[in-house]
Design an enzyme around this catalytic site. Sequence first.
Site, PDB file in Angstrom:
ATOM      1  N   HIS A 183     129.780 -49.471  79.498  1.00  0.00           N
ATOM      2  CA  HIS A 183     130.198 -50.776  78.984  1.00  0.00           C
ATOM      3  C   HIS A 183     129.004 -51.679  78.673  1.00  0.00           C
ATOM      4  O   HIS A 183     129.173 -52.709  78.023  1.00  0.00           O
ATOM      5  CB  HIS A 183     131.101 -51.449  80.009  1.00  0.00           C
ATOM      6  N   ASN A 204     135.174 -59.513  80.028  1.00  0.00           N
ATOM      7  CA  ASN A 204     136.452 -60.061  79.566  1.00  0.00           C
ATOM      8  C   ASN A 204     136.433 -61.577  79.428  1.00  0.00           C
ATOM      9  O   ASN A 204     137.430 -62.166  79.028  1.00  0.00           O
ATOM     10  CB  ASN A 204     137.606 -59.597  80.462  1.00  0.00           C
ATOM     11  N   TYR A 244     131.332 -62.026  82.950  1.00  0.00           N
ATOM     12  CA  TYR A 244     131.887 -60.683  82.821  1.00  0.00           C
ATOM     13  C   TYR A 244     132.450 -60.464  81.420  1.00  0.00           C
ATOM     14  O   TYR A 244     132.837 -61.396  80.716  1.00  0.00           O
ATOM     15  CB  TYR A 244     132.931 -60.417  83.905  1.00  0.00           C
TER      16      TYR A 244
END
Length: 191
Positions: free
Chosen positions: A22, A70, A68
Amino acid sequence: MAEPLLVVGLGNPGENYARTRHNLGFMVADLLAARLGAKFKVHKRSGAEVVTGRLAQRSVVLAKPRCYMNESGRQVAPLAKFYSVPPADLIVIHDELDLDFGRIRLKFGGGEGGHNGLRSVAAALGTKDFQRVRIGIGRPPGRKDPATFVLENFSSPERPEVPTICEQAADATELLVEIGLEPAQNRVHAW
């Protein structure tokens, strides 16, 4: 003088995530900053780490959100506003489950493909119409949960290829900055 482009590498902060799938966006952003000979500094209004400079003779703001994945939009949108960058002049560099490992594709707009970082950026900007540098990580093997897969470190066979993939993604980003989307797609998609 033309307004700068905003180039954002997506990832998660912290050493625990540094080498995960990610975090390819962060890895490429770090490489681009090194090419600029600059170090990231915290942008007070947005909270993101930023570097300003010139890529391919174009003024750019290179950024890594410090929140983060999101929640990326809550730092990207204020940066775009501060630097007067319209969504069409935003380039987001991110990992992509729907591409084979190592494949790089350039795209404008479209869906998020389940990528929460892209979803957050699109929601904060009020549009999906921004440019993307998509870096393939492939689908997880078997029935492994994609959310778990993206937060894992690269496998032993993948690990040696990651530096080359990041170099290619950085090259693709510079090409996108230099010649624009369609000509860059024609070249990058032939790699």
